[in-house]
Design a protein around this motif. Structure first.
Motif, PDB file in Angstrom:
ATOM      1  N   ASP A  60      14.473  50.801   7.319  1.00 36.85           N
ATOM      2  CA  ASP A  60      14.403  50.980   8.546  1.00 36.85           C
ATOM      3  C   ASP A  60      14.937  49.755   9.704  1.00 36.85           C
ATOM      4  N   ASN A  61      15.613  48.636   9.064  1.00 42.16           N
ATOM      5  CA  ASN A  61      16.269  47.644   9.752  1.00 42.16           C
ATOM      6  C   ASN A  61      17.629  47.997  10.410  1.00 42.16           C
ATOM      7  N   LYS A  62      17.629  47.237  11.622  1.00 38.91           N
ATOM      8  CA  LYS A  62      18.945  47.642  12.004  1.00 38.91           C
ATOM      9  C   LYS A  62      20.177  46.914  11.509  1.00 38.91           C
ATOM     10  N   GLY A  63      19.907  46.057  10.587  1.00 36.99           N
ATOM     11  CA  GLY A  63      20.678  45.035   9.800  1.00 36.99           C
ATOM     12  C   GLY A  63      20.515  45.567   8.557  1.00 36.99           C
ATOM     13  N   SER A  64      20.854  44.473   7.553  1.00 41.90           N
ATOM     14  CA  SER A  64      20.579  44.784   6.013  1.00 41.90           C
ATOM     15  C   SER A  64      19.125  44.951   5.829  1.00 41.90           C
ATOM     16  N   GLY A  65      18.826  45.518   4.505  1.00 46.65           N
ATOM     17  CA  GLY A  65      17.374  45.580   4.201  1.00 46.65           C
ATOM     18  C   GLY A  65      17.079  44.361   3.468  1.00 46.65           C
ATOM     19  N   PHE A  66      17.913  43.715   2.565  1.00 45.37           N
ATOM     20  CA  PHE A  66      18.050  42.592   1.931  1.00 45.37           C
ATOM     21  C   PHE A  66      19.353  41.874   2.073  1.00 45.37           C
ATOM     22  N   ALA A  67      19.464  40.544   2.569  1.00 43.86           N
ATOM     23  CA  ALA A  67      20.513  39.882   2.942  1.00 43.86           C
ATOM     24  C   ALA A  67      20.793  38.725   2.376  1.00 43.86           C
ATOM     25  N   GLN A  68      21.903  38.375   1.612  1.00 47.64           N
ATOM     26  CA  GLN A  68      22.521  36.965   1.232  1.00 47.64           C
ATOM     27  C   GLN A  68      21.944  36.022   2.104  1.00 47.64           C
ATOM     28  N   ASN A  69      22.374  36.236   3.361  1.00 49.42           N
ATOM     29  CA  ASN A  69      22.412  35.147   4.433  1.00 49.42           C
ATOM     30  C   ASN A  69      22.888  33.918   3.969  1.00 49.42           C
ATOM     31  N   ASN A  70      24.231  33.520   3.512  1.00 51.60           N
ATOM     32  CA  ASN A  70      24.758  32.227   3.156  1.00 51.60           C
ATOM     33  C   ASN A  70      23.964  31.747   2.185  1.00 51.60           C
ATOM     34  N   SER A  71      23.276  32.367   1.339  1.00 55.40           N
ATOM     35  CA  SER A  71      22.699  31.732   0.096  1.00 55.40           C
ATOM     36  C   SER A  71      23.660  31.390  -0.980  1.00 55.40           C
ATOM     37  N   ALA A  72      23.609  30.193  -1.475  1.00 49.10           N
ATOM     38  CA  ALA A  72      24.682  29.790  -2.661  1.00 49.10           C
ATOM     39  C   ALA A  72      23.981  29.628  -3.748  1.00 49.10           C
ATOM     40  N   GLY A  73      22.681  29.859  -3.697  1.00 51.88           N
ATOM     41  CA  GLY A  73      21.661  29.648  -5.147  1.00 51.88           C
ATOM     42  C   GLY A  73      21.600  30.935  -5.873  1.00 51.88           C
ATOM     43  N   SER A  74      20.926  30.637  -6.980  1.00 45.45           N
ATOM     44  CA  SER A  74      20.603  32.205  -7.704  1.00 45.45           C
ATOM     45  C   SER A  74      19.527  32.923  -7.237  1.00 45.45           C
ATOM     46  N   LEU A  75      19.812  34.321  -6.994  1.00 48.76           N
ATOM     47  CA  LEU A  75      18.688  35.182  -6.547  1.00 48.76           C
ATOM     48  C   LEU A  75      18.483  36.325  -7.443  1.00 48.76           C
ATOM     49  N   THR A  76      17.028  36.501  -7.766  1.00 48.43           N
ATOM     50  CA  THR A  76      16.790  37.560  -8.600  1.00 48.43           C
ATOM     51  C   THR A  76      15.931  38.478  -7.878  1.00 48.43           C
ATOM     52  N   LEU A  77      16.263  39.844  -7.945  1.00 54.32           N
ATOM     53  CA  LEU A  77      15.609  40.586  -7.217  1.00 54.32           C
ATOM     54  C   LEU A  77      15.004  41.834  -8.421  1.00 54.32           C
ATOM     55  N   ILE A  78      13.770  41.911  -8.541  1.00 53.94           N
ATOM     56  CA  ILE A  78      13.349  42.900  -9.539  1.00 53.94           C
ATOM     57  C   ILE A  78      12.283  43.861  -8.838  1.00 53.94           C
ATOM     58  N   GLY A  79      12.812  45.297  -9.212  1.00 52.46           N
ATOM     59  CA  GLY A  79      12.091  46.260  -8.671  1.00 52.46           C
ATOM     60  C   GLY A  79      11.785  46.620  -7.165  1.00 52.46           C
ATOM     61  N   CYS A  80      13.109  46.100  -6.577  1.00 55.96           N
ATOM     62  CA  CYS A  80      12.910  46.134  -5.137  1.00 55.96           C
ATOM     63  C   CYS A  80      13.709  47.461  -4.468  1.00 55.96           C
ATOM     64  N   ASP A  81      13.327  47.754  -3.465  1.00 57.61           N
ATOM     65  CA  ASP A  81      14.042  49.363  -2.972  1.00 57.61           C
ATOM     66  C   ASP A  81      14.058  48.949  -1.333  1.00 57.61           C
ATOM     67  N   ALA A  82      15.299  49.533  -1.157  1.00 59.43           N
ATOM     68  CA  ALA A  82      15.854  49.568   0.313  1.00 59.43           C
ATOM     69  C   ALA A  82      16.409  50.883   0.908  1.00 59.43           C
ATOM     70  N   ASP A  83      16.051  51.287   1.927  1.00 60.75           N
ATOM     71  CA  ASP A  83      16.477  52.598   2.307  1.00 60.75           C
ATOM     72  C   ASP A  83      16.609  52.338   3.726  1.00 60.75           C
ATOM     73  N   ARG A  84      17.505  53.293   4.501  1.00 61.84           N
ATOM     74  CA  ARG A  84      17.688  53.376   5.959  1.00 61.84           C
ATOM     75  C   ARG A  84      18.039  52.133   6.604  1.00 61.84           C
ATOM     76  N   ASN A  85      18.601  51.367   5.993  1.00 68.00           N
ATOM     77  CA  ASN A  85      18.977  49.810   6.840  1.00 68.00           C
ATOM     78  C   ASN A  85      20.579  49.776   7.457  1.00 68.00           C
ATOM     79  N   GLY A  86      20.860  49.057   8.325  1.00 67.71           N
ATOM     80  CA  GLY A  86      22.073  49.059   8.534  1.00 67.71           C
ATOM     81  C   GLY A  86      23.010  50.169   8.869  1.00 67.71           C
ATOM     82  N   ALA A  87      23.962  50.227   8.260  1.00 68.20           N
ATOM     83  CA  ALA A  87      24.869  51.548   8.441  1.00 68.20           C
ATOM     84  C   ALA A  87      23.928  52.866   8.136  1.00 68.20           C
ATOM     85  N   ASP A  88      23.109  52.871   7.332  1.00 64.59           N
ATOM     86  CA  ASP A  88      22.395  53.805   6.906  1.00 64.59           C
ATOM     87  C   ASP A  88      21.086  54.183   7.872  1.00 64.59           C
TER      88      ASP A  88
END
Length: 125
Positions: free
Chosen positions: A34-62
């Motif tokens: 329920d965020n008005k933007g994205s649930g999880f955002a890269q936000n200009n990260s240029a590093g390695s990102l690892t997401l395990i067992g994460c859940d997002a719903d009803r964010n941004g366009a949804d």
């Protein structure tokens, strides 16, 4: 605040594009709803990102609350290749809605799919 839930990386304060995080991050078992933007955002990260067992719903366009009807952001918004040797990895992450993840990301299990072109971030000058 732009309404993103969990943000990685830097901002684009002047000069544009020079405030990028190159640090790696590991996120496990986080939920973003329920965020008005994205649930999880890269936000200009240029590093390695690892997401395990994460859940997002009803964010941004949804976002069912209509908090930001003009956004094209999705539940997982990682549209840019961080550049070699860094990579984004999504393991057993789930969403029922829109994702924008660059095409060379490693995605295993879950319902998240890589859909974005493999567009590199602009060089930092």
């Amino acid at each position: 605040m732009n309404g993103d839930g969990i943000k990685f990386g830097g901002n684009q304060a002047p000069p544009k594009g020079t405030h990028r995080s190159k640090g790696s991050h590991l996120v496990t078992g986080c939920k973003s709803y329920d965020n008005k933007g994205s649930g999880f955002a890269q936000n200009n990260s240029a590093g390695s990102l690892t997401l395990i067992g994460c859940d997002a719903d009803r964010n941004g366009a949804d976002n069912i609350l209509g908090a930001n009807v003009k956004t094209t952001k999705g539940n997982f918004n990682f549209p840019y290749n961080p550049g070699s040797p860094n990579v984004f990895t999504f393991t057993n992450c789930t969403t029922k809605g829109k994702c924008t993840i660059y095409s060379a990301a490693k995605v295993t299990g879950g319902t998240v799919t890589a859909t974005s072109p493999n567009t590199p971030l602009a060089p930092i000058s």
